[in-house]
Design an enzyme around this catalytic site. Structure first.
Site, PDB file in Angstrom:
ATOM      1  CB  CYS A  89      54.343 -19.217   6.702  1.00  0.00           C
ATOM      2  SG  CYS A  89      53.355 -18.694   8.119  1.00  0.00           S
ATOM      3  CB  CYS A 228      45.674 -18.822   6.878  1.00  0.00           C
ATOM      4  SG  CYS A 228      46.708 -19.696   5.686  1.00  0.00           S
TER       5      CYS A 228
HETATM    6  N1  LIG Z   1      50.114 -24.457   7.152  1.00  0.00           N
HETATM    7  C1  LIG Z   1      50.569 -23.824   5.896  1.00  0.00           C
HETATM    8  C2  LIG Z   1      51.804 -22.953   6.187  1.00  0.00           C
HETATM    9  C3  LIG Z   1      51.466 -21.745   7.037  1.00  0.00           C
HETATM   10  C4  LIG Z   1      50.531 -20.832   6.303  1.00  0.00           C
HETATM   11  C5  LIG Z   1      49.863 -19.743   7.131  1.00  0.00           C
HETATM   12  N2  LIG Z   1      50.162 -19.742   8.530  1.00  0.00           N
HETATM   13  C6  LIG Z   1      50.086 -18.377   6.521  1.00  0.00           C
HETATM   14  O1  LIG Z   1      50.050 -17.367   7.249  1.00  0.00           O
HETATM   15  O2  LIG Z   1      50.245 -18.310   5.263  1.00  0.00           O
HETATM   16  C7  LIG Z   1      50.941 -24.900   4.869  1.00  0.00           C
HETATM   17  O3  LIG Z   1      51.228 -26.038   5.248  1.00  0.00           O
HETATM   18  O4  LIG Z   1      50.971 -24.538   3.657  1.00  0.00           O
END
Ligand SMILES: N[C@H](CCC[C@H](N)C(=O)O)C(=O)O
Length: 286
Positions: A89, A228
């Protein structure tokens, strides 16, 4: 501190990076048994803890443990709002790094282990501030394919990119609305058989006349988020793969939560720089 019946309340810090928000739980000194038990607890209770009316609210939880690899200062385990455990993340790692960095220090640098491998972090902050600017070496991207999916409105081609976690990026025309597409098509693409069993994060990106990119993300295990970090990295990698951007070009990625600075070098190594902020501290009753 054993969790379970009669366990003590769980201390957390609520953090956000470009409004992608999380609960951080520092378990560096809790020992392996409590760390494992807390991960299991977080995966079971994430939907309620992350509920924005019945819980604290958040896009997930970030559990900090001791470093695993040589020289690592700590490790980060990510739990999505649906209880799934992704590999990585980006926004969350900036927030964890900001929590690890002494508030008194203007600059600090260290490595944080993740399920996608070690990630070097550099934190800059005004001494004493709850906010920081964090630079993370996000590893080397892998283009894992291009898939044309027959979707409700028209066939669309997605570039599949692995930046520790999986992403599927579609570039849309100037006349299309990336937010509407992310909301309407995101759920089906996240679960599309072509991305099984891991599923995928889904990005819709639109290049603007000024060269910036408007980016909306339907996150695996979460849904629409304000930003993200890994999605922004994957989008730049996909743009370079499609010759829509060039290596070393600074592309202004505009997420609803705010801009992120992403750079990719000739070898595909990506660096992300952006904000992180601690909002409040609390205890989750057990
Ligand atoms: N939901 C994403 C993880 C969090 C990614 C995101 N919040 C970031 O800032 O990279 C997954 O299942 O791969």
């Amino acid at each position: 501190m054993l969790l379970g019946m009669g366990a003590t309340p769980l201390p957390f810090v609520k953090v956000e990076g470009l409004s992608n928000d999380f609960l951080v739980v520092d378990l560096r000194d809790a020992g392996p048994a409590v760390l494992d038990e807390t991960v299991a607890w977080a995966r079971e209770h994430a939907p309620r803890v992350c509920d924005r009316r019945r819980g604290v609210g958040g896009d997930g939880l970030l559990l900090i443990g001791p470093g695993q690899s040589a020289g690592a200062a700590a490790s980060m385990i990510v739990v999505n709002a649906d209880g799934s455990r992704p590999e990585m993340c980006g926004n969350g790692l900036r927030c964890v790094a900001a929590e690890l960095a002494p508030r008194s220090d203007e600059r600090s640098a260290f490595v944080v282990d993740t399920d996608a491998g070690p990630r070097p972090c550099a934190v800059t902050r005004a001494p004493g501030s709850a906010s920081a600017r964090v630079r993370v070496e996000m590893g080397t991207r892998r283009i894992t394919g291009e898939h044309t999916l027959e979707l409700e409105d028209a066939p669309r081609t997605f570039v599949a990119v692995d930046v520790g976690n999986p992403h599927a990026i579609a570039f849309v025309d100037a006349s299309e609305d990336p937010e509407a597409l992310a909301r309407s098509l995101g759920p089906a693409i996240e679960l599309h058989p072509i991305f099984a069993p891991a599923k995928t994060n889904v990005e819709f990106a639109r290049f603007e006349a000024d060269g910036s990119v408007t980016l909306w993300v339907w996150e695996r295990g979460v849904g629409i988020t304000a930003a993200c970090g890994t999605g922004a990295c994957a989008t730049l990698a996909a743009a370079i793969h499609r010759d829509l951007a060039t290596v070393g070009q600074a592309v202004d990625l505009r997420l609803p939560g705010g801009p992120l600075t992403i750079e990719q070098d000739e070898a595909g190594a990506i660096v992300m720089t952006g904000p992180a902020r601690a909002v409040f501290r609390g205890h989750w009753p057990r």
